[in-house]
Design a protein around this motif. Structure first.
Motif, PDB file in Angstrom:
ATOM      1  N   TYR A  63       5.737  -4.795  10.697  1.00 36.61           N
ATOM      2  CA  TYR A  63       6.440  -3.584  10.265  1.00 36.61           C
ATOM      3  C   TYR A  63       5.989  -3.161   8.871  1.00 36.61           C
ATOM      4  N   ARG A  64       6.000  -1.849   8.662  1.00 37.03           N
ATOM      5  CA  ARG A  64       5.671  -1.321   7.340  1.00 37.03           C
ATOM      6  C   ARG A  64       6.817  -1.604   6.359  1.00 37.03           C
ATOM      7  N   ILE A  65       6.455  -1.651   5.078  1.00 36.75           N
ATOM      8  CA  ILE A  65       7.455  -1.957   4.057  1.00 36.75           C
ATOM      9  C   ILE A  65       7.454  -0.900   2.956  1.00 36.75           C
ATOM     10  N   TRP A  66       8.664  -0.534   2.598  1.00 34.62           N
ATOM     11  CA  TRP A  66       8.917   0.385   1.494  1.00 34.62           C
ATOM     12  C   TRP A  66       9.494  -0.460   0.368  1.00 34.62           C
ATOM     13  N   TYR A  67       8.742  -0.596  -0.704  1.00 35.84           N
ATOM     14  CA  TYR A  67       9.076  -1.525  -1.778  1.00 35.84           C
ATOM     15  C   TYR A  67       9.583  -0.770  -3.004  1.00 35.84           C
ATOM     16  N   ALA A  68      10.657  -1.253  -3.600  1.00 36.95           N
ATOM     17  CA  ALA A  68      11.237  -0.630  -4.793  1.00 36.95           C
ATOM     18  C   ALA A  68      10.951  -1.481  -6.022  1.00 36.95           C
ATOM     19  N   ASP A  69      10.329  -0.878  -7.020  1.00 38.20           N
ATOM     20  CA  ASP A  69      10.052  -1.590  -8.262  1.00 38.20           C
ATOM     21  C   ASP A  69       9.874  -0.545  -9.361  1.00 38.20           C
ATOM     22  N   TYR A  70      10.738  -0.586 -10.376  1.00 39.57           N
ATOM     23  CA  TYR A  70      10.725   0.452 -11.405  1.00 39.57           C
ATOM     24  C   TYR A  70       9.970   0.050 -12.674  1.00 39.57           C
ATOM     25  N   ARG A  71       9.285  -1.093 -12.628  1.00 39.82           N
ATOM     26  CA  ARG A  71       8.438  -1.462 -13.751  1.00 39.82           C
ATOM     27  C   ARG A  71       7.183  -0.588 -13.768  1.00 39.82           C
ATOM     28  N   GLU A  72       6.401  -0.762 -14.819  1.00 36.08           N
ATOM     29  CA  GLU A  72       5.188   0.042 -14.941  1.00 36.08           C
ATOM     30  C   GLU A  72       4.220  -0.239 -13.798  1.00 36.08           C
ATOM     31  N   LYS A  73       4.136  -1.503 -13.366  1.00 45.96           N
ATOM     32  CA  LYS A  73       3.285  -1.897 -12.243  1.00 45.96           C
ATOM     33  C   LYS A  73       4.138  -2.689 -11.252  1.00 45.96           C
ATOM     34  N   PRO A  74       3.924  -2.514  -9.948  1.00 42.11           N
ATOM     35  CA  PRO A  74       4.688  -3.294  -8.962  1.00 42.11           C
ATOM     36  C   PRO A  74       4.291  -4.763  -8.996  1.00 42.11           C
ATOM     37  N   ASP A  75       5.285  -5.650  -8.992  1.00 43.57           N
ATOM     38  CA  ASP A  75       5.023  -7.071  -9.214  1.00 43.57           C
ATOM     39  C   ASP A  75       5.027  -7.938  -7.967  1.00 43.57           C
ATOM     40  N   THR A  76       5.360  -7.398  -6.829  1.00 42.30           N
ATOM     41  CA  THR A  76       5.420  -8.236  -5.640  1.00 42.30           C
ATOM     42  C   THR A  76       4.062  -8.862  -5.325  1.00 42.30           C
ATOM     43  N   PRO A  77       4.053 -10.111  -4.864  1.00 41.25           N
ATOM     44  CA  PRO A  77       2.794 -10.702  -4.414  1.00 41.25           C
ATOM     45  C   PRO A  77       2.418 -10.266  -3.008  1.00 41.25           C
ATOM     46  N   TYR A  78       3.275  -9.472  -2.376  1.00 42.57           N
ATOM     47  CA  TYR A  78       3.087  -9.098  -0.976  1.00 42.57           C
ATOM     48  C   TYR A  78       2.693  -7.627  -0.801  1.00 42.57           C
ATOM     49  N   HIS A  79       2.092  -7.368   0.336  1.00 45.61           N
ATOM     50  CA  HIS A  79       1.639  -6.017   0.662  1.00 45.61           C
ATOM     51  C   HIS A  79       2.818  -5.082   0.891  1.00 45.61           C
ATOM     52  N   PHE A  80       2.629  -3.836   0.540  1.00 46.16           N
ATOM     53  CA  PHE A  80       3.580  -2.769   0.869  1.00 46.16           C
ATOM     54  C   PHE A  80       2.774  -1.499   1.087  1.00 46.16           C
ATOM     55  N   GLU A  81       3.381  -0.526   1.742  1.00 43.35           N
ATOM     56  CA  GLU A  81       2.714   0.768   1.944  1.00 43.35           C
ATOM     57  C   GLU A  81       3.331   1.861   1.100  1.00 43.35           C
ATOM     58  N   PHE A  82       4.663   1.866   1.040  1.00 44.69           N
ATOM     59  CA  PHE A  82       5.381   2.849   0.233  1.00 44.69           C
ATOM     60  C   PHE A  82       5.983   2.144  -0.976  1.00 44.69           C
ATOM     61  N   LEU A  83       5.935   2.812  -2.120  1.00 43.31           N
ATOM     62  CA  LEU A  83       6.526   2.274  -3.335  1.00 43.31           C
ATOM     63  C   LEU A  83       7.507   3.285  -3.906  1.00 43.31           C
ATOM     64  N   GLN A  84       8.756   2.846  -4.049  1.00 43.96           N
ATOM     65  CA  GLN A  84       9.727   3.652  -4.796  1.00 43.96           C
ATOM     66  C   GLN A  84       9.584   3.222  -6.255  1.00 43.96           C
ATOM     67  N   TYR A  85       9.005   4.099  -7.075  1.00 50.03           N
ATOM     68  CA  TYR A  85       8.601   3.681  -8.412  1.00 50.03           C
ATOM     69  C   TYR A  85       9.566   4.104  -9.506  1.00 50.03           C
ATOM     70  N   ASP A  86      10.509   4.946  -9.211  1.00 52.47           N
ATOM     71  CA  ASP A  86      11.531   5.334 -10.176  1.00 52.47           C
ATOM     72  C   ASP A  86      12.809   5.643  -9.438  1.00 52.47           C
ATOM     73  N   GLY A  87      13.935   5.206  -9.998  1.00 54.66           N
ATOM     74  CA  GLY A  87      15.219   5.457  -9.389  1.00 54.66           C
ATOM     75  C   GLY A  87      15.992   6.502 -10.166  1.00 54.66           C
ATOM     76  N   GLU A  88      16.189   7.661  -9.548  1.00 54.77           N
ATOM     77  CA  GLU A  88      16.952   8.750 -10.150  1.00 54.77           C
ATOM     78  C   GLU A  88      16.410   9.118 -11.528  1.00 54.77           C
ATOM     79  N   ALA A  89      15.073   9.149 -11.645  1.00 50.12           N
ATOM     80  CA  ALA A  89      14.458   9.424 -12.944  1.00 50.12           C
ATOM     81  C   ALA A  89      13.360  10.473 -12.878  1.00 50.12           C
TER      82      ALA A  89
END
Length: 307
Positions: free
Chosen positions: A243-269
């Protein structure tokens, strides 16, 4: 994702300190966020440093092979530049909390997709709700030419409750097709009591798979919404590898060691034309097929000795 554990008390303390800096799964104002995984880090690439040293990385899960230096922020817009293996496009996610949206302006701003909150379950009542603006939002987004996916904020305690949530999603999608997946967004509520406070990782996975089964049987594609905490403690990413993954990370760079396709990079900003208040910003990373025009590189002329 596998619900990983930490062996020593000190490691647990360090982990929680690190995770306290993460966005709490929070997709739109009232409580929601989530994403996909990478395999064991390679010796010739930088290793993400903001997750605990004892994070038990699963080598059987696809690794995050994006280049950290290619994520470029300009004000509140994220791009991915300089990696010939990927292109990208920008999107947003929207719920009733964002009010009335001028979808034509959103499209003209360069956003190409949107994830709409289709519904939510009360974190204390357990009552299933349809997002009050979902039907207006999907009509407007479709008319403006945006690709549309949806997400459901889950507070299911059992597989049957997860199935009921999925059936409500399916009911609300009657008559609609989607270009993007249906994201399952289970979350904890850190600031007050919630019915899911004691939910185990094992039950989270059972609920997730039950929700996915209902969605797939209805002809839609399910997807998981996650963040680093959920990848470490709740999701078995190996079991979710198809399954595809939508990953949320609001740091400057995404830190997960795992693959994702979509990145939510800012929350309400993120300020987007057509949306009255600042909203969540998203980026989709799209592999460029080998041999495509975008991958072509001009070769130097052959030397005389090679002729």
């Amino acid at each position: 994702m596998t619900a990983h554990t930490f062996v020593h008390t000190a490691a647990i303390t360090a982990a929680m300190l690190a995770f306290s800096m993460l966005p709490s799964l929070c997709i739109s104002c009232a409580s929601q966020n989530v994403p996909l995984p990478p395999a064991a880090p390679q010796d010739d690439k930088p290793v993400p440093t903001n997750y605990p040293a004892d994070f038990d990385i699963n080598p059987n899960v696809a690794p995050n092979d994006y280049r950290a230096d290619c994520f470029v922020r300009s004000e509140n817009v994220l791009s991915y530049e300089g990696d010939e293996r990927f292109t990208y496009r920008l999107g947003i996610d929207i719920s009733r909390h964002d009010g009335r949206v001028n979808w034509r302006k959103v499209k003209k701003s360069g956003r190409e997709f949107v994830f709409l909150r289709i519904g939510w379950t009360g974190y204390q009542s357990g009552i299933i709700h349809t997002d009050e603006r979902f039907h207006k939002n999907i009509r407007g987004a479709k008319k403006a030419g945006l690709d549309v996916g949806v997400y459901y904020f889950s507070q299911a305690l059992t597989e049957e409750e997860a199935r009921l949530e999925a059936r409500q999603v399916i009911k609300d999608l009657e008559g609609w097709s989607l270009e993007l997946p249906v994201a399952y967004d289970p979350e904890t509520i850190p600031w007050e009591w919630a019915r899911t406070d004691d939910l185990s990782a094992e039950q989270v996975m059972k609920n997730t798979l039950a929700f996915f089964e209902e969605i797939e049987n209805a002809g839609f594609e399910p997807m998981i919404y996650s963040n680093l905490r959920w990848e470490a403690f709740f999701f078995d990413l190996e079991a979710l590898s198809n399954y595809r993954i939508w990953y949320a990370d609001y740091r400057e760079k995404p830190d997960t060691p795992y693959h994702f396709e979509f990145l939510q990079y800012d929350g309400e900003a993120v300020k987007v034309p057509g949306v009255k208040r600042r909203c969540d910003g998203d980026i989709q990373l799209i592999p460029i097929p080998l041999g495509s025009a975008e991958m072509e590189v001009e070769l130097p002329p052959a030397s005389a000795s090679a002729l």
